[in-house]
Design a protein around this motif. Structure first.
Motif, PDB file in Angstrom:
ATOM      1  N   PHE A 265      11.105  -5.418   7.922  1.00 13.54           N
ATOM      2  CA  PHE A 265      10.762  -4.069   8.384  1.00 13.54           C
ATOM      3  C   PHE A 265       9.336  -3.701   7.974  1.00 13.54           C
ATOM      4  O   PHE A 265       8.585  -3.122   8.762  1.00 13.54           O
ATOM      5  CB  PHE A 265      11.755  -3.051   7.818  1.00 13.54           C
ATOM      6  N   LEU A 266       8.964  -4.037   6.742  1.00 14.34           N
ATOM      7  CA  LEU A 266       7.588  -3.778   6.297  1.00 14.34           C
ATOM      8  C   LEU A 266       6.587  -4.555   7.137  1.00 14.34           C
ATOM      9  O   LEU A 266       5.534  -4.029   7.525  1.00 14.34           O
ATOM     10  CB  LEU A 266       7.432  -4.161   4.816  1.00 14.34           C
ATOM     11  N   ALA A 267       6.920  -5.797   7.433  1.00  5.59           N
ATOM     12  CA  ALA A 267       6.009  -6.653   8.198  1.00  5.59           C
ATOM     13  C   ALA A 267       5.874  -6.192   9.646  1.00  5.59           C
ATOM     14  O   ALA A 267       4.829  -6.383  10.270  1.00  5.59           O
ATOM     15  CB  ALA A 267       6.497  -8.100   8.153  1.00  5.59           C
ATOM     16  N   GLY A 360       2.338 -15.235  -5.266  1.00  7.25           N
ATOM     17  CA  GLY A 360       2.476 -14.395  -6.447  1.00  7.25           C
ATOM     18  C   GLY A 360       1.425 -13.312  -6.543  1.00  7.25           C
ATOM     19  O   GLY A 360       1.611 -12.326  -7.263  1.00  7.25           O
ATOM     20  N   TRP A 361       0.319 -13.462  -5.827  1.00  7.06           N
ATOM     21  CA  TRP A 361      -0.742 -12.452  -5.852  1.00  7.06           C
ATOM     22  C   TRP A 361      -0.414 -11.235  -5.004  1.00  7.06           C
ATOM     23  O   TRP A 361      -1.050 -10.175  -5.122  1.00  7.06           O
ATOM     24  CB  TRP A 361      -2.053 -13.052  -5.330  1.00  7.06           C
ATOM     25  N   ALA A 362       0.586 -11.362  -4.121  1.00  4.79           N
ATOM     26  CA  ALA A 362       0.863 -10.317  -3.136  1.00  4.79           C
ATOM     27  C   ALA A 362       1.795  -9.238  -3.692  1.00  4.79           C
ATOM     28  O   ALA A 362       2.615  -9.486  -4.577  1.00  4.79           O
ATOM     29  CB  ALA A 362       1.468 -10.929  -1.880  1.00  4.79           C
ATOM     30  N   THR A 363       1.666  -8.045  -3.149  1.00  3.62           N
ATOM     31  CA  THR A 363       2.547  -6.916  -3.435  1.00  3.62           C
ATOM     32  C   THR A 363       3.148  -6.457  -2.105  1.00  3.62           C
ATOM     33  O   THR A 363       2.685  -6.884  -1.034  1.00  3.62           O
ATOM     34  CB  THR A 363       1.780  -5.756  -4.075  1.00  3.62           C
ATOM     35  N   PRO A 364       4.159  -5.580  -2.113  1.00  2.00           N
ATOM     36  CA  PRO A 364       4.700  -5.090  -0.836  1.00  2.00           C
ATOM     37  C   PRO A 364       3.634  -4.471   0.061  1.00  2.00           C
ATOM     38  O   PRO A 364       3.758  -4.473   1.284  1.00  2.00           O
ATOM     39  CB  PRO A 364       5.735  -4.048  -1.292  1.00  2.00           C
ATOM     40  N   HIS A 365       2.560  -3.971  -0.554  1.00  2.00           N
ATOM     41  CA  HIS A 365       1.492  -3.327   0.220  1.00  2.00           C
ATOM     42  C   HIS A 365       0.740  -4.319   1.106  1.00  2.00           C
ATOM     43  O   HIS A 365       0.027  -3.909   2.032  1.00  2.00           O
ATOM     44  CB  HIS A 365       0.514  -2.661  -0.750  1.00  2.00           C
ATOM     45  N   VAL A 366       0.905  -5.607   0.836  1.00  2.00           N
ATOM     46  CA  VAL A 366       0.176  -6.603   1.615  1.00  2.00           C
ATOM     47  C   VAL A 366       0.603  -6.564   3.084  1.00  2.00           C
ATOM     48  O   VAL A 366      -0.205  -6.844   3.984  1.00  2.00           O
ATOM     49  CB  VAL A 366       0.397  -8.018   1.029  1.00  2.00           C
ATOM     50  N   PHE A 367       1.848  -6.201   3.358  1.00  3.20           N
ATOM     51  CA  PHE A 367       2.302  -6.134   4.748  1.00  3.20           C
ATOM     52  C   PHE A 367       1.643  -4.963   5.481  1.00  3.20           C
ATOM     53  O   PHE A 367       1.381  -5.036   6.675  1.00  3.20           O
ATOM     54  CB  PHE A 367       3.823  -6.001   4.790  1.00  3.20           C
ATOM     55  N   ARG A 368       1.377  -3.910   4.758  1.00  2.64           N
ATOM     56  CA  ARG A 368       0.697  -2.748   5.339  1.00  2.64           C
ATOM     57  C   ARG A 368      -0.742  -3.114   5.728  1.00  2.64           C
ATOM     58  O   ARG A 368      -1.202  -2.819   6.828  1.00  2.64           O
ATOM     59  CB  ARG A 368       0.718  -1.629   4.308  1.00  2.64           C
ATOM     60  N   ARG A 369      -1.416  -3.806   4.844  1.00  2.00           N
ATOM     61  CA  ARG A 369      -2.777  -4.255   5.141  1.00  2.00           C
ATOM     62  C   ARG A 369      -2.775  -5.295   6.265  1.00  2.00           C
ATOM     63  O   ARG A 369      -3.688  -5.330   7.099  1.00  2.00           O
ATOM     64  CB  ARG A 369      -3.416  -4.832   3.869  1.00  2.00           C
ATOM     65  N   THR A 370      -1.732  -6.131   6.285  1.00  3.76           N
ATOM     66  CA  THR A 370      -1.645  -7.163   7.317  1.00  3.76           C
ATOM     67  C   THR A 370      -1.460  -6.550   8.700  1.00  3.76           C
ATOM     68  O   THR A 370      -2.080  -6.997   9.682  1.00  3.76           O
ATOM     69  CB  THR A 370      -0.484  -8.121   6.999  1.00  3.76           C
TER      70      THR A 370
END
Length: 417
Positions: A265-267, A360-370
């Motif tokens: 859903f985030l993606a 491991g560097w990613a956070t849930p926010h990475v999908f928002r930026r993506t």
């Protein structure tokens, strides 16, 4: 010997007595039977404390705990049990007692006030406050945990704690801890318990190395400025599905499946994870391929988004497994669709998938930026991308999510003018 007079809404010191079993009754050690010198030899303990309510009436509370343990353990457990009992007896109504009230009790009262609907604070802020409180103030090893309000309300005491938090956990953690302690002391000042807030005399502290957890761009450190490629996104989502399929036990499998669905859903939307936690089934229109986002920040964050076909199919599969009332992503371990998924537990579940997938560097926010990056690469207008993310100001989208600014003195462009 008379006991010292207590101020209304305060409690005295906690007294602890060893008990021994005499037939069928527990009795206090005394002259006839001296208490053993080793605390581990005492079978049971009784803790007692006198208090005075806001109406001026005195009272007493006592609690018994198991023995056979070291002194420090007994004292800590007994004191905590009695303090909690005193808090339940006092008709507090959010009023902090005298300056001799333990900081931990005043802090719990302040957090109760923070949790009230009229506090005006977002759920994310309230969660952050409670996290800072439990990790750095009401925590084992904290330099202020055992102090009273009067004892903690001194600049050197506050500065020492904040500097320790900054050096060990980062400047950001120290800043949040400062906000919590300032709020507690400020409430005591408002209630007339303290004359001034000593935190106002303490300058903000920074970590020993002069920065808040210097970020190294490595595979194991968070990088909030990076987006995923489409291939990387698919790799993570496939990995999440693989983990969900491998979990056969009901509760574990349900948690893994909910985590995988949440990541999809985030993606597919780019919403904030807090917005996904608040999503309800009535917000979804799978036939119309749309979702209503309630928003967690500004008025602009409330919006209706289109859903990609692959995400609609994903959510239809979830419909077949779950109750279609209440929250879309409720607590996996509960059978109550209205029970929210604990924010910390959910974040850890998402982080575990990202880490095991090699991100491991990613956070849930990475999908928002993506999502912002993919839409930008597809040539979508900036305003449309801002609407998707729930930004009232498109310049914020461009600056924070696309890494661009308004300062574009480009000779190649000017040549065409």
């Amino acid at each position: 010997m008379s006991r010292p007079r207590l101020e209304p809404g305060t409690a005295g010191d906690v007294e602890i007595f060893g008990l021994y079993l005499d037939g069928a009754k527990w009795r206090t050690y005394g002259k006839d039977k001296p208490q053993p010198k080793r605390w581990e030899q005492v079978e049971r303990w009784r803790a007692r404390c006198y208090y005075r309510g806001h109406d001026g009436v005195r009272g007493e509370v006592s609690r018994q705990i198991d023995g056979g343990r070291r002194k420090a353990t007994v004292v800590a457990e007994a004191t905590d049990a009695v303090n909690r009992a005193v808090a339940e007896r006092l008709d507090r109504h959010g009023v902090i007692g005298g300056e001799n009230m333990p900081l931990v009790e005043a802090g719990r009262q302040w957090l109760d006030l923070v949790d009230r609907p009229d506090s005006g604070l977002s759920e994310a802020t309230r969660t952050a406050y409670r996290g800072a409180w439990s990790r750095h103030v009401d925590a084992a090893g904290s330099s202020v945990r055992g102090l009273t309000l009067a004892e903690v309300n001194r600049p050197p005491v506050l500065r020492r704690l904040l500097q320790s938090v900054a050096d060990e956990h980062g400047t950001g953690s120290a800043k949040m801890t400062r906000s919590v302690l300032s709020g507690i002391i400020g409430q005591a000042v408002n209630d007339g318990v303290l004359a001034a807030n000593a935190m106002r005399s303490v300058k903000p502290v920074k970590a020993k190395d002069g920065q808040s957890r210097q970020r190294r761009k490595s595979e194991d450190e968070r990088d909030t400025e990076r987006a995923l490629t489409r291939a990387e996104r698919e790799e993570i989502l496939t990995h999440a599905d693989t983990l969900a399929e491998a979990k056969t036990w009901h509760r574990v499998g349900r948690k893994a499946q909910t985590t995988a669905d949440l990541l999809h859903f985030l993606a597919g939307t780019g919403v904030r994870i807090g917005e996904a936690w608040d999503l309800r089934w009535e917000d979804l229109d799978l036939d119309g391929r749309s979702v209503r986002i309630r928003g967690t920040k500004t008025q602009g964050s409330r919006r209706t988004l289109g859903l990609p076909d692959w995400l609609c199919e994903r959510l239809r599969a979830r419909v077949e497994r779950e109750d279609t009332s209440g929250l879309v992503f409720p607590a996996p371990a509960a059978d109550d669709p209205e029970r929210p998924w604990d924010r910390s537990n959910s974040s850890r579940a998402v982080a575990a998938v990202l880490r095991s997938a090699g991100y491991g560097w990613a956070t849930p926010h990475v999908f928002r930026r993506t999502v912002a990056t993919l839409l930008h690469e597809a040539g979508m207008p900036l305003v449309k991308i801002a609407d998707q993310l729930g930004h009232a100001d498109p310049s914020m989208t461009m600056r924070e999510y696309l890494g661009r600014t308004w300062d574009n003195a480009d000779d190649d462009l000017s040549a065409h003018l």
